[in-house]
Scaffold this active site. Structure first.
Site, PDB file in Angstrom:
ATOM      1  N   GLN A  47      28.929 -52.838   0.246  1.00 22.65           N
ATOM      2  CA  GLN A  47      28.112 -53.343   1.350  1.00 22.65           C
ATOM      3  C   GLN A  47      28.761 -53.017   2.694  1.00 22.65           C
ATOM      4  O   GLN A  47      29.944 -53.286   2.909  1.00 22.65           O
ATOM      5  CB  GLN A  47      27.931 -54.867   1.190  1.00 22.65           C
ATOM      6  CG  GLN A  47      27.063 -55.523   2.250  1.00 22.65           C
ATOM      7  CD  GLN A  47      25.608 -55.054   2.219  1.00 22.65           C
ATOM      8  OE1 GLN A  47      25.023 -54.845   1.163  1.00 22.65           O
ATOM      9  NE2 GLN A  47      25.025 -54.874   3.395  1.00 22.65           N
ATOM     10  N   ASP A  69      23.520 -46.072  -3.389  1.00 21.95           N
ATOM     11  CA  ASP A  69      23.031 -46.167  -2.010  1.00 21.95           C
ATOM     12  C   ASP A  69      22.729 -44.793  -1.411  1.00 21.95           C
ATOM     13  O   ASP A  69      22.132 -44.696  -0.341  1.00 21.95           O
ATOM     14  CB  ASP A  69      24.077 -46.881  -1.129  1.00 21.95           C
ATOM     15  CG  ASP A  69      23.714 -48.328  -0.861  1.00 21.95           C
ATOM     16  OD1 ASP A  69      22.522 -48.677  -1.006  1.00 21.95           O
ATOM     17  OD2 ASP A  69      24.614 -49.113  -0.497  1.00 21.95           O
ATOM     18  N   LYS A  73      20.299 -58.421  -3.700  1.00 22.98           N
ATOM     19  CA  LYS A  73      20.428 -57.282  -4.618  1.00 22.98           C
ATOM     20  C   LYS A  73      20.823 -57.757  -6.016  1.00 22.98           C
ATOM     21  O   LYS A  73      20.319 -57.252  -7.015  1.00 22.98           O
ATOM     22  CB  LYS A  73      21.430 -56.259  -4.065  1.00 22.98           C
ATOM     23  CG  LYS A  73      20.845 -55.482  -2.897  1.00 22.98           C
ATOM     24  CD  LYS A  73      21.851 -54.645  -2.166  1.00 22.98           C
ATOM     25  CE  LYS A  73      21.242 -54.109  -0.882  1.00 22.98           C
ATOM     26  NZ  LYS A  73      22.180 -53.490   0.026  1.00 22.98           N
TER      27      LYS A  73
END
Ligand code: NAD
Length: 283
Positions: free
Chosen positions: A96, A119, A52
């Site tokens: 994460q 996200d 990412k």
């Protein structure tokens, strides 16, 4: 059979975003800045986050990686999140997952400002997705829709069977595929661990999306001739011949299903590279 090349599409997408960022900055606008929080040293999580960060650099975003030891307290993590929420230079960030057991993932997700939740995991953003309002969408389902679009795969009126109902993949995937837009408009069946006779459902599918987390689970006898097969699974299996002693396989038994499918994503190189590219894109 057409192999869906997620790596190639993700690079195309990154080049398009890079051009947009260049124009933005040339017009005196702020350079977008994404951050990622990584807790602990799980190799798979480290690899996802590194990809990412790399994607951010490729598109010309500023990126910040915040790393904590696995034993960080929930309170300390919440403080960092409050800091990122308040920082005007940070446009969005991810935390994460999975997090260590002593930290409540739900509490963490709910503490992220919905406006910075690239996200798309915050309940407000999930709610907006369900209500067909503009929002951040979970990266993996978004990437899959983009793959279907860029391979000109017709979806309207098709029957899509999603296997798996997780909050990050299966559930948002089923919502996206049923949406009343020219990208989706499918009739959707959402299957899960309590589904009776899974094969009955998958055999009727024009599009099968497998997000189960079980190596080689979907076999050729479960797939209709010419179906589109999207494999989300990333599973490590032992392989003495591989340098690291393991290899990655999907949820789909690729060697046999690829002989029957019309389109199929490989693992690796299918859905994975898209997931690294799509956080922060909104529908
Ligand atoms: P999860 O464990 O949260 O969910 C798995 C789902 O599969 C559950 O909803 C469960 O009901 C369903 N399931 C389990 N056994 C089943 C069975 N026998 N029949 C039908 N359904 C069954 O997993 P997840 O987070 O959704 O991830 C799924 C897989 O996708 C994992 O391999 C994960 O590593 C991978 N993944 C890949 C990407 C990517 O970018 N490619 C992103 C996220 C997750």
């Amino acid at each position: 059979m057409v192999l869906i090349d997620g790596k190639k599409i993700s690079l195309e997408l990154q080049a398009e975003i890079a051009a947009e960022v260049k124009t933005l900055v040339a017009n005196g606008k702020k350079q977008p800045h994404l951050a990622a929080i990584l807790v602990g040293d799980d190799p798979a999580s480290q690899s996802y986050v590194n990809n990412k960060v790399k994607a951010c650099l490729n598109v010309g975003f500023k990126s910040t990686l915040v790393q904590f030891e696995a034993n960080i307290s929930e309170q300390k993590l919440l403080s960092k999140i409050a800091e990122l929420n308040a920082d005007p230079d940070i446009d969005g960030y991810i935390v994460q997952l999975p997090l260590p057991r002593h930290i409540s993932e739900q509490k963490i997700i709910e503490s992220i400002s919905p406006a910075k939740d690239v996200d798309g995991f915050h309940p407000i953003n999930v709610g907006r997705l369900v209500l067909n309002l503009p929002t951040y969408v979970s990266a993996t389902p978004y990437g899959i829709v983009e793959l279907l679009k860029r391979y000109n795969i017709p979806t309207e009126g098709k029957h899509c069977v999603v296997i798996g109902r997780s909050n990050i993949v299966g559930s948002p995937m089923s919502i996206l595929m049923a949406k009343n837009t020219n990208l989706a408009n499918c009739t959707v069946t959402l299957c899960h661990s309590k589904t009776k006779d899974l094969k009955y459902h998958t055999l009727q599918a024009d599009i099968v999306i497998a997000a189960i987390g079980r190596p080689n689970f979907v076999t050729a006898d479960m797939i209709k001739e010419g179906a589109v097969v999207i494999d989300v699974g990333i599973n490590r299996i032992d392989d003495d011949t591989a340098p690291k002693g393991f290899k990655l396989v999907g949820d789909v038994k690729f060697d046999e299903v690829s002989k029957k499918a019309g389109f199929i994503t490989p693992v690796p190189g299918g859905v994975g590279p898209m997931t690294a590219t799509t956080p922060g894109l909104s529908n």
